[in-house]
Design a protein around this motif. Structure first.
Motif, PDB file in Angstrom:
ATOM      1  N   THR A 165       0.833  -1.204   0.000  1.00 21.32           N
ATOM      2  CA  THR A 165       0.000   0.000   0.000  1.00 21.32           C
ATOM      3  C   THR A 165       0.869   1.256   0.000  1.00 21.32           C
ATOM      4  O   THR A 165       0.598   2.215  -0.735  1.00 21.32           O
ATOM      5  CB  THR A 165      -0.943  -0.011   1.212  1.00 21.32           C
ATOM      6  OG1 THR A 165      -1.789  -1.167   1.135  1.00 21.32           O
ATOM      7  CG2 THR A 165      -1.814   1.229   1.232  1.00 21.32           C
TER       8      THR A 165
ATOM      9  N   GLY B 253       2.376   1.723  -3.414  1.00 23.22           N
ATOM     10  CA  GLY B 253       1.363   2.237  -4.334  1.00 23.22           C
ATOM     11  C   GLY B 253       1.108   3.721  -4.138  1.00 23.22           C
ATOM     12  O   GLY B 253       0.970   4.474  -5.105  1.00 23.22           O
ATOM     13  N   MET B 254       1.069   4.155  -2.877  1.00 21.86           N
ATOM     14  CA  MET B 254       0.851   5.574  -2.590  1.00 21.86           C
ATOM     15  C   MET B 254       2.008   6.426  -3.090  1.00 21.86           C
ATOM     16  O   MET B 254       1.811   7.477  -3.713  1.00 21.86           O
ATOM     17  CB  MET B 254       0.679   5.779  -1.080  1.00 21.86           C
ATOM     18  CG  MET B 254      -0.622   5.258  -0.505  1.00 21.86           C
ATOM     19  SD  MET B 254      -0.725   5.510   1.289  1.00 21.86           S
ATOM     20  CE  MET B 254      -0.880   7.293   1.381  1.00 21.86           C
TER      21      MET B 254
ATOM     22  N   ILE C  45       3.244   4.937  -7.412  1.00 18.42           N
ATOM     23  CA  ILE C  45       2.179   5.054  -8.416  1.00 18.42           C
ATOM     24  C   ILE C  45       1.377   6.325  -8.191  1.00 18.42           C
ATOM     25  O   ILE C  45       1.149   7.107  -9.123  1.00 18.42           O
ATOM     26  CB  ILE C  45       1.255   3.823  -8.377  1.00 18.42           C
ATOM     27  CG1 ILE C  45       2.052   2.558  -8.710  1.00 18.42           C
ATOM     28  CG2 ILE C  45       0.099   3.998  -9.362  1.00 18.42           C
ATOM     29  CD1 ILE C  45       1.249   1.280  -8.612  1.00 18.42           C
ATOM     30  N   GLY C  46       0.944   6.546  -6.945  1.00 18.44           N
ATOM     31  CA  GLY C  46       0.106   7.705  -6.660  1.00 18.44           C
ATOM     32  C   GLY C  46       0.773   9.016  -7.026  1.00 18.44           C
ATOM     33  O   GLY C  46       0.158   9.889  -7.637  1.00 18.44           O
TER      34      GLY C  46
ATOM     35  N   ASN D 109      -6.392  -1.084  -0.335  1.00 19.05           N
ATOM     36  CA  ASN D 109      -5.175  -0.805  -1.091  1.00 19.05           C
ATOM     37  C   ASN D 109      -5.421   0.279  -2.135  1.00 19.05           C
ATOM     38  O   ASN D 109      -4.650   1.231  -2.261  1.00 19.05           O
ATOM     39  CB  ASN D 109      -4.691  -2.100  -1.761  1.00 19.05           C
ATOM     40  CG  ASN D 109      -3.448  -1.902  -2.598  1.00 19.05           C
ATOM     41  OD1 ASN D 109      -3.518  -1.682  -3.794  1.00 19.05           O
ATOM     42  ND2 ASN D 109      -2.286  -1.994  -1.968  1.00 19.05           N
ATOM     43  N   ASN D 110      -6.506   0.153  -2.883  1.00 16.13           N
ATOM     44  CA  ASN D 110      -6.848   1.162  -3.896  1.00 16.13           C
ATOM     45  C   ASN D 110      -7.219   2.495  -3.266  1.00 16.13           C
ATOM     46  O   ASN D 110      -6.901   3.558  -3.800  1.00 16.13           O
ATOM     47  CB  ASN D 110      -8.002   0.660  -4.771  1.00 16.13           C
ATOM     48  CG  ASN D 110      -7.545  -0.314  -5.834  1.00 16.13           C
ATOM     49  OD1 ASN D 110      -7.263   0.048  -6.964  1.00 16.13           O
ATOM     50  ND2 ASN D 110      -7.482  -1.591  -5.473  1.00 16.13           N
TER      51      ASN D 110
ATOM     52  N   ARG E 260      -4.163   4.340  -2.234  1.00 14.88           N
ATOM     53  CA  ARG E 260      -3.448   4.783  -3.436  1.00 14.88           C
ATOM     54  C   ARG E 260      -4.090   6.043  -4.008  1.00 14.88           C
ATOM     55  O   ARG E 260      -3.404   6.957  -4.460  1.00 14.88           O
ATOM     56  CB  ARG E 260      -3.430   3.668  -4.484  1.00 14.88           C
ATOM     57  CG  ARG E 260      -2.540   3.983  -5.676  1.00 14.88           C
ATOM     58  CD  ARG E 260      -2.297   2.754  -6.526  1.00 14.88           C
ATOM     59  NE  ARG E 260      -3.472   2.366  -7.279  1.00 14.88           N
ATOM     60  CZ  ARG E 260      -3.574   1.249  -7.998  1.00 14.88           C
ATOM     61  NH1 ARG E 260      -2.566   0.397  -8.026  1.00 14.88           N
ATOM     62  NH2 ARG E 260      -4.663   0.966  -8.664  1.00 14.88           N
ATOM     63  N   GLU E 261      -5.438   6.096  -3.991  1.00 21.28           N
ATOM     64  CA  GLU E 261      -6.140   7.299  -4.459  1.00 21.28           C
ATOM     65  C   GLU E 261      -5.810   8.504  -3.579  1.00 21.28           C
ATOM     66  O   GLU E 261      -5.623   9.619  -4.070  1.00 21.28           O
ATOM     67  CB  GLU E 261      -7.657   7.059  -4.461  1.00 21.28           C
ATOM     68  CG  GLU E 261      -8.161   6.198  -5.595  1.00 21.28           C
ATOM     69  CD  GLU E 261      -8.103   6.916  -6.930  1.00 21.28           C
ATOM     70  OE1 GLU E 261      -8.390   8.117  -6.988  1.00 21.28           O
ATOM     71  OE2 GLU E 261      -7.759   6.257  -7.928  1.00 21.28           O
TER      72      GLU E 261
ATOM     73  N   GLY F  33      -3.060   8.893  -1.893  1.00 22.24           N
ATOM     74  CA  GLY F  33      -1.690   9.260  -2.242  1.00 22.24           C
ATOM     75  C   GLY F  33      -1.628  10.057  -3.523  1.00 22.24           C
ATOM     76  O   GLY F  33      -0.878  11.042  -3.627  1.00 22.24           O
TER      77      GLY F  33
END
Length: 516
Positions: free
Chosen positions: A274, A277-278, A281-282, A403-404, A407-408, A410
């Motif tokens: 997580t 991802g933040m 990717i974020g 998790n998603n 990420r959003e 982030g």
């Protein structure tokens, strides 16, 4: 692989089901960006320039808030009904937005779309987890990861094309036939286990989460634009958000069926994946997708459509690594190496982008963006798959949505931070490069558009182009410590071999849930 073996890996009609899931995910992710190029026309027709930001914010806010709800309820009561409801809500929102006669109606429609769209993104991934064992799931999750990259580029392009040809309302109307087709396919052929008909819902947790996310998004959107970062309004909103987050997690520790159970955080895989991802990717992808098109338009003089097309190499990069890595994970059951390589590639891309100047060939920009895409393709769904593999089927939707969700968050904060740094640097650069005479020629620098810039006298034009170049490219270099942190996290990401069957998870699916 024999056909018999393949039948054991996937249920009947899986090809149709997978096509329907991919289509709904594409629709929900496209609608985050499809209105961006249409906004100037939309606000002109509906007389609402002061509310322009809310057309995008309403969708992202509603989608982010709804993610944990869909994930948790899907684990508790089953996913099929929720998935069909999500599609229906999304289509209702599309209809309202398409019929909008004023900004209020359009924003309401976008909010309804987001409430459905958040579910489509989460439940699609959880349904694949229900139907396909983790080992084989890798090759199906890879194309889904590519959908996110494709939508980031295709959304603005489609929005611009609709606006210039058949009208901006088709950015919403197009959802109806495609969404109805996906609804029909999934309603007929999708078969999932039934679960409890009634469960207790964490209303207090939902309210606190909604307040926390709203405050977070507002601070990110307002900071440095609507309000100064030190303004009382922004500080109060930030404080309210922090308080709501604290109370939310306190409530999650106490209620029977929390939206985000704190037991998720006992998993090192969940925590590491997580955070990666933040951070990577974020911040990484959204910083580039959010600000590189402006750079291309200002520095190279390309149109809005052309600047979107120049991001296509990112999609090519994503596809070139996502699908092969998915196949490798299916064969070996190993995934840890891919986030490590992906983070390195993202960092290399940021370092290369920071070296751009006004003389750099545009082909070079495309190469650097392709490297970014290659890094993202190794990470998008690999991290989701690692999380899903660490939880039983009874928690897979909750873990996926959490998790998603983070990420959003982030992406929202990262984009705002990059935007704030860029804006501050641009203001300083313009002030230092434009003398009194040039400033008088330019007028209000807040209203500069690519068309205005490239219509100015060459000396003034060169000064502004240099200002944009020196304002943005160093920001990519500033991101390197963040990506270095992401690499450290990736190196410490635990690896749990991808399970070859869903047997353990299936037993968890079938366990009756007490009715409250």
């Amino acid at each position: 692989m024999t056909s018999t073996a393949h039948e054991r890996e996937t249920p009947p009609h899986f090809g149709l089901i997978f096509a329907g899931l991919m289509l709904t995910m594409l629709l929900s992710s496209l609608d985050q960006t499809i209105v961006s190029t249409a906004l100037p026309t939309i606000v002109g027709e509906l007389n609402g320039v002061q509310h322009m930001a809310w057309v995008t914010t309403a969708y992202i806010l509603a989608a982010t808030i709804s993610m944990p709800v869909y994930g948790r309820l899907g684990d508790l009561i089953g996913r099929k009904t929720l998935f069909l409801a999500g599609i229906s809500i999304f289509l209702i929102g599309s209809t309202v937005a398409g019929l909008a006669q004023d900004m209020a109606m359009l924003i309401i429609g976008r909010g309804i779309q987001g409430l459905g769209g958040g579910g489509l993104m989460i439940i699609s991934q959880a349904i694949i987890a229900d139907l396909v064992p983790p080992r084989q799931r890798a090759k199906y999750m890879a194309p889904i990861g590519a959908v996110f990259g494709l939508s980031a580029v295709a959304g603005p392009l489609l929005g611009g094309w609709f606006t210039d040809s058949i009208g901006w309302r088709w950015a919403f109307w197009i959802n109806l036939p495609t969404g109805l087709a996906a609804l029909a396919v999934c309603a007929v052929v999708l078969r999932l286990p039934r679960k409890a008909a009634q469960v207790s819902f964490d209303y207090l947790g939902f309210a606190l989460m909604a307040i926390a996310v709203t405050c977070t998004v507002l601070v990110a959107d307002w900071g440095g634009t609507e309000y100064a970062w030190t303004s009382a309004t922004l500080l109060i909103t930030a404080a309210a958000g922090v308080l709501a987050w604290v109370l939310f997690f306190v409530v999650q520790a106490k209620v029977k069926e929390p939206l985000i159970p704190l037991r998720l955080f006992r998993s090192r895989i969940f925590n590491m994946a997580t955070l990666i991802g933040m951070v990577v990717i974020g911040v990484g992808m959204f910083a580039v997708v959010g600000y590189l098109p402006t750079y291309l338009q200002m520095v190279y003089g390309v149109s809005a459509t052309e600047s979107g097309l120049l991001l296509i190499p990112m999609v090519v990069g994503i596809m070139s690594t996502a699908i092969p890595s998915g196949n490798l994970m299916s064969r070996t059951g190993r995934y840890k190496i891919f986030p490590i390589i992906g983070t390195v590639l993202v960092g290399v891309s940021a370092a290369l982008l920071s070296t751009l100047d006004v003389e750099s060939a545009i082909a070079l920009v495309c190469v650097y963006v392709a490297i970014l895409g290659a890094g993202m393709g190794l990470m998008f769904q690999t991290l989701v798959l690692a999380v899903q593999n660490d939880f039983p089927s009874s928690d897979v939707g909750t873990a996926t949505s959490a998790n998603n969700f983070f990420r959003e968050i982030g992406a929202t904060l990262g984009t705002a931070a990059v935007g704030a740094i860029f804006t501050h640097r641009l203001t300083d650069q313009l002030a230092s490069r434009l003398d009194a005479s040039a400033s008088a020629t330019v007028g209000d620098t807040d209203s500069l558009t690519p068309a205005i810039v490239h219509g100015l006298p060459s000396q003034v034009q060169d000064a502004i182009i240099q200002a944009y170049q020196h304002a943005l490219t160093p920001v990519f270099l500033y991101l390197l410590p963040l990506f270095a942190g992401g690499l450290i996290l990736a190196l410490f990401l635990p690896e749990k071999e991808l399970a070859a069957t869903n047997t353990a998870g299936s037993s968890a699916e079938e366990t009756p849930i007490p009715v409250h």
